[in-house]
Scaffold this motif. Structure first.
Motif, PDB file in Angstrom:
ATOM      1  N   GLY A 206      -5.747   9.475   0.632  1.00 28.32           N
ATOM      2  CA  GLY A 206      -5.047   8.306   0.225  1.00 28.32           C
ATOM      3  C   GLY A 206      -4.186   8.725  -1.033  1.00 28.32           C
ATOM      4  O   GLY A 206      -3.488   7.563  -1.470  1.00 28.32           O
TER       5      GLY A 206
ATOM      6  N   ASN B 175       0.723  -1.270   0.083  1.00 27.63           N
ATOM      7  CA  ASN B 175       0.128   0.000  -0.206  1.00 27.63           C
ATOM      8  C   ASN B 175       0.798   1.309   0.026  1.00 27.63           C
ATOM      9  O   ASN B 175       0.437   2.279  -0.743  1.00 27.63           O
ATOM     10  CB  ASN B 175      -0.896  -0.093   1.404  1.00 27.63           C
ATOM     11  CG  ASN B 175      -2.039  -1.025   0.871  1.00 27.63           C
ATOM     12  OD1 ASN B 175      -2.578  -1.291  -0.050  1.00 27.63           O
ATOM     13  ND2 ASN B 175      -2.607  -1.358   2.330  1.00 27.63           N
ATOM     14  N   ASP B 176       2.225   1.333   0.744  1.00 31.30           N
ATOM     15  CA  ASP B 176       2.963   2.528   0.780  1.00 31.30           C
ATOM     16  C   ASP B 176       3.982   2.283  -0.010  1.00 31.30           C
ATOM     17  O   ASP B 176       4.925   1.253   0.298  1.00 31.30           O
ATOM     18  CB  ASP B 176       3.581   2.640   2.379  1.00 31.30           C
ATOM     19  CG  ASP B 176       4.187   3.722   2.479  1.00 31.30           C
ATOM     20  OD1 ASP B 176       4.502   4.486   1.692  1.00 31.30           O
ATOM     21  OD2 ASP B 176       4.399   4.138   3.673  1.00 31.30           O
TER      22      ASP B 176
ATOM     23  N   GLN C 140      -4.750   3.452  -1.827  1.00 31.58           N
ATOM     24  CA  GLN C 140      -5.331   3.633  -0.503  1.00 31.58           C
ATOM     25  C   GLN C 140      -6.519   4.729  -0.704  1.00 31.58           C
ATOM     26  O   GLN C 140      -7.102   5.258   0.218  1.00 31.58           O
ATOM     27  CB  GLN C 140      -4.182   4.215   0.486  1.00 31.58           C
ATOM     28  CG  GLN C 140      -3.177   3.475   0.892  1.00 31.58           C
ATOM     29  CD  GLN C 140      -2.324   3.723   1.983  1.00 31.58           C
ATOM     30  OE1 GLN C 140      -2.528   3.790   2.882  1.00 31.58           O
ATOM     31  NE2 GLN C 140      -1.000   3.966   1.480  1.00 31.58           N
TER      32      GLN C 140
END
Length: 378
Positions: free
Chosen positions: A228, A119-120, A244
């Motif tokens: 996000g 996700n990151d 996100q």
């Protein structure tokens, strides 16, 4: 005759009573089930309730696996796809048998290939085991990582000096300063020169840098209110990550990004895995980067080289096409779901990439000279 009729009737009565008694005791009895000759559409494929339940479970499992980027072992579409794109692991011995006497050059993508998709984007770390495998492969074969990330960022992730890096989808290449020829038939020369930092940058999109910086600032301002969303400066291209972002905000984000691109006609928009990418509209991609590396190494015109490219992204398809067009080499796609690809072989995920690279290094190890100096690998 009367006695015979009485006997038959008596036997029928006894049989009926025995059946009722068995049912009362829970003993299964045989029954004749009649099926209609013409079934309704609902009944065409499944007639048994237990089978319906089993298939519902399979569909649910497949659905969940697809959401997680995996595919279950009994998924027929994936199995059919594997027939056309067989596992590079299962085909390893055959691939290496065909590679005997050839000069293997290894090209690798990073995200989704050497590291998992996360996700990151700043936490897309490769494992120590993967780093050790890549290091050892680069000891025996010329090796380059071609990523959409900036060259500096991907090198910071990999933390190895015995290979070469190309960032921004091949628009920022640190290549050998001269064509390298191997005097002993081994593939160590490129790696040894890389260790010394002996290379020069090649940046075909350098003139676009000022415009890219302006677009970065504009996009950061445009998407700052979308929770996000994240803009990543990759040097000679940029990415807008939306992994996100809430699904209901996808449309708004896409509209904002497209508007910025439309205002900059020298750039184009492409889409990757939960990421929108903006690149200069020049004829340069990962496939061109592969050709550039082969050319600068003095191998492009050679008939006994075997480029091996492993990648999972749509942008890797350009490299697959180049290898396919050459008629020699192994384009390998990393995917756990069926997809359109120019790759000949497949690996499911980075875990299988690790196994493949480990096997590749071990395959070369017995035939390599012990006198070849090796850089320390983690």
């Amino acid at each position: 005759m009367n006695y015979m009729l009485i006997l038959i009737a008596t036997l029928k009565i006894i049989k009926t009573k025995i059946s009722k008694l068995q049912e009362a005791m829970g003993v299964p009895t045989k029954r004749t089930i009649t099926h209609p000759i013409f079934k309704s559409k609902e009944d065409t494929s499944i007639t048994d309730s237990n089978e319906r339940t089993l298939i519902r479970r399979r569909v649910l499992i497949n659905s969940n696996n697809n959401k997680n980027g995996t595919c279950s072992s009994f998924s027929l579409p994936y199995d059919s796809w594997m027939v056309k794109h067989p596992s590079a692991l299962h085909s390893f011995e055959r691939l290496m048998k065909s590679a005997m006497g050839m000069r293997i050059i290894v090209f690798l993508d990073y995200d989704g290939t050497l590291s998992p998709i996360v996700n990151d984007p700043d936490r897309a770390f490769m494992s120590d085991e993967m780093r050790a495998a890549v290091c050892e492969v680069a000891t025996y074969f010329p090796t380059a990582i071609i990523s959409g990330r900036s060259r500096e960022k991907v090198k910071d992730f990999v933390k190895l000096n015995n290979l070469y890096y190309a960032g921004s989808h091949g628009m920022d290449i640190m290549a050998p300063s001269m064509a390298l020829e191997s005097s002993n038939g081994k593939h160590c020369d490129m790696a040894l020169n890389a260790t010394k930092g002996n290379g020069v940058p090649f940046q075909p999109a350098k003139k676009f840098l000022p415009a890219i910086q302006q677009i970065v600032r504009r996009l950061e301002n445009e998407v700052k209110d979308i929770k996000g969303a994240r803009v990543e400066d990759n040097g000679f291209c940029l990415s807008v990550h939306f992994r996100q972002v809430q699904e209901q905000d996808y449309g708004v984000l896409e509209k904002k990004v497209k508007r910025v691109v439309e205002e900059n006609p020298e750039f184009r928009l492409t889409e990757g895995k939960k990421v929108l990418e903006i690149r200069p509209s020049i004829e340069w991609n990962k496939g061109n980067a592969v050709e550039y590396f082969l050319d600068i190494l003095g191998l492009n015109a050679s008939s006994n080289i075997l480029p091996l490219y492993i990648g999972d992204d749509r942008t890797d398809e350009d490299a697959f096409k180049v290898i396919k067009r050459r008629g020699q080499g192994y384009p390998i796609v990393v995917s756990s779901i069926p997809r359109d690809t120019n790759a000949f072989y497949s690996l499911r995920d980075p875990a299988e990439v690790l196994i493949f690279l480990t096997k590749l290094a071990k395959w070369m190890k017995p035939s390599s000279s012990s006198s070849i100096p090796k850089p320390p690998c983690p």
